[in-house]
Design an enzyme around this catalytic site. Structure first.
Site, PDB file in Angstrom:
ATOM      1  N   SER A  79       0.848  -1.184   0.000  1.00  0.00           N
ATOM      2  CA  SER A  79       0.000   0.000   0.000  1.00  0.00           C
ATOM      3  C   SER A  79       0.885   1.236   0.000  1.00  0.00           C
ATOM      4  O   SER A  79       0.410   2.358   0.000  1.00  0.00           O
ATOM      5  CB  SER A  79      -0.905  -0.002   1.228  1.00  0.00           C
ATOM      6  OG  SER A  79      -0.126  -0.200   2.375  1.00  0.00           O
ATOM      7  N   ASP A 211      12.587  -6.181  14.554  1.00  0.00           N
ATOM      8  CA  ASP A 211      12.898  -7.574  14.198  1.00  0.00           C
ATOM      9  C   ASP A 211      14.273  -7.734  13.546  1.00  0.00           C
ATOM     10  O   ASP A 211      14.980  -8.699  13.824  1.00  0.00           O
ATOM     11  CB  ASP A 211      11.824  -8.127  13.255  1.00  0.00           C
ATOM     12  CG  ASP A 211      11.656  -7.255  12.016  1.00  0.00           C
ATOM     13  OD1 ASP A 211      11.000  -6.207  12.129  1.00  0.00           O
ATOM     14  OD2 ASP A 211      12.200  -7.608  10.958  1.00  0.00           O
ATOM     15  N   SER A 305      15.164   8.532   2.924  1.00  0.00           N
ATOM     16  CA  SER A 305      14.681   7.561   1.938  1.00  0.00           C
ATOM     17  C   SER A 305      13.389   7.938   1.227  1.00  0.00           C
ATOM     18  O   SER A 305      13.111   7.412   0.159  1.00  0.00           O
ATOM     19  CB  SER A 305      14.529   6.197   2.608  1.00  0.00           C
ATOM     20  OG  SER A 305      13.676   6.299   3.728  1.00  0.00           O
TER      21      SER A 305
HETATM   22  C1  LIG Z   1      10.275   0.972   1.715  1.00  0.00           C
HETATM   23  C2  LIG Z   1      10.868   2.092   2.459  1.00  0.00           C
HETATM   24  C3  LIG Z   1      11.884   1.890   3.411  1.00  0.00           C
HETATM   25  C4  LIG Z   1      12.408   0.509   3.755  1.00  0.00           C
HETATM   26  O1  LIG Z   1      13.024  -0.107   2.647  1.00  0.00           O
HETATM   27  P1  LIG Z   1      13.329  -1.665   2.637  1.00  0.00           P
HETATM   28  O2  LIG Z   1      14.030  -1.916   1.356  1.00  0.00           O
HETATM   29  O3  LIG Z   1      12.008  -2.374   2.742  1.00  0.00           O
HETATM   30  O4  LIG Z   1      14.167  -1.946   3.830  1.00  0.00           O
HETATM   31  C5  LIG Z   1      12.427   2.992   4.032  1.00  0.00           C
HETATM   32  N1  LIG Z   1      11.985   4.253   3.778  1.00  0.00           N
HETATM   33  C6  LIG Z   1      11.009   4.485   2.892  1.00  0.00           C
HETATM   34  C7  LIG Z   1      10.575   5.886   2.662  1.00  0.00           C
HETATM   35  C8  LIG Z   1      10.421   3.419   2.198  1.00  0.00           C
HETATM   36  O5  LIG Z   1       9.432   3.658   1.311  1.00  0.00           O
END
Ligand SMILES: *Cc1c(COP(=O)(O)O)cnc(C)c1O
Length: 320
Positions: A79, A211, A305
């Site tokens: 989602s 985790d 991210s």
């Molecule tokens: C998906 C996501 C993460 C985590 O990434 P993974 O590859 O699942 O560890 C971190 N920050 C944002 C903004 C994301 O969309």
């Protein structure tokens, strides 16, 4: 398909996405450096297409499908930012894409996914299993299933964010970033080993969903069920069959931050760097700035991210 991604795969992903994904800027701030007593380099994946680094992996994976796979299309269950990234990458490449989403997903996410032309299939979170629905659609309609992190092309694609950071600023002492399913973390750690071998790579989770911290320390895969945290991009139940061994091999340490620390850091980034980062996107910065590692006098990379904030939630966050 289940071959281990290497730095050559990250390099190949970098040329695959060149000119399509944004080469995002690196932000620095004298004020933030003074506060931390270190040199911080923020890789702005909140400014990436679709609002998060996930476009890198999604485009890398979709652009490598065979012509017949591309014609039939792809399916994913998410989602969040992976859904939007697959929807946009499929639009760019003209590949049909089906996104399986819970019927109670925030409407901003559904609207954004449909805005990129993805076909949304809703399911009832209480009665149905999204992976089951994804697999059934894949079978019935001949679609290729593209999971959010446990896939070599996704991992290699996500690693290009760190690769660009090292290219732009040179070697680092530390690199902090969020960890959900571990795609971003394992891909970035592979890139770091090749481009800045002394760099300590640190994965950061919300404390309620720690985790991967526990898996890292016990070397046994640990899980968590639906943790309550504002970091919705890191609520994943566990690392994957590819990302867990990669994290054990390449990552130096893990950290966890609680939600109030996380939100404080997120608002600090908004105010000081003028960068709209979502809660999950601020995990790496929170660990770096709140003393998870001895960074004094060091060169420190942080991956911001993502920036997909639901602004209607801000007043609740301010009250937390
Ligand atoms: C998906 C996501 C993460 C985590 O990434 P993974 O590859 O699942 O560890 C971190 N920050 C944002 C903004 C994301 O969309």
């Amino acid at each position: 398909m289940a071959s281990w991604p290497t730095s050559a795969d990250v390099e190949s992903a970098a040329s695959q996405i060149a000119g399509v994904a944004h080469r995002t800027p690196v932000a620095t701030s004298r004020l933030v450096d003074d506060r931390a007593g270190a040199h911080l380099f923020f890789k702005c994946e909140n400014l990436q297409r679709s609002g998060a680094f996930k476009f890198r992996g999604a485009y890398n994976a979709l652009s490598r499908l065979s012509p017949s796979e591309a014609k039939r299309g792809v399916v994913t269950f998410s989602s969040g930012n992976h859904a939007q990234a697959i929807a946009l990458a499929g639009q760019v490449l003209d590949i049909p894409r089906v996104i399986v989403m819970p019927s109670d997903a925030p409407s901003v996410k559904r609207v954004a996914t449909e805005g990129y032309g993805g076909e949304v299939v809703l399911y009832d979170r209480d009665r149905e299993d999204r992976e089951e629905i994804g697999r059934r659609l894949a079978r019935e309609r001949g679609l290729t299933l593209i999971p959010p992190y446990d896939h070599p092309h996704i991992i290699a694609g996500q690693g290009t964010a760190a690769r660009e950071l090292f290219e732009d600023v040179g070697p680092l002492d530390f690199l902090f970033m969020p960890c959900g399913g571990g795609g971003l973390l394992s891909g970035s750690a592979i890139a770091a080993r090749a481009m800045s071998p002394g760099c300590k790579v640190i994965g950061v989770e919300p404390a309620a969903g720690d985790d991967a911290n526990r898996s890292f320390r016990s070397k046994q895969l640990q899980t968590v069920h639906n943790p309550t945290t504002v970091a919705d991009g890191a609520r994943t139940p566990s690392l994957g069959t590819l990302t867990f061994p990669l994290v054990l091999e390449y990552v130096s340490d893990m950290a966890a931050v609680d939600d109030s620390t996380l939100l404080r850091t997120m608002f600090y980034l908004w105010e000081r760097l003028k960068l709209v980062v979502e809660p999950t996107g601020a995990l790496g910065a929170a660990a770096a700035l709140e003393g998870a590692q001895p960074i004094l006098g060091k060169r420190v990379g942080v991956i911001l991210s993502g920036g997909n904030v639901d602004l209607t939630q801000v007043s609740q966050w301010l009250a937390m």
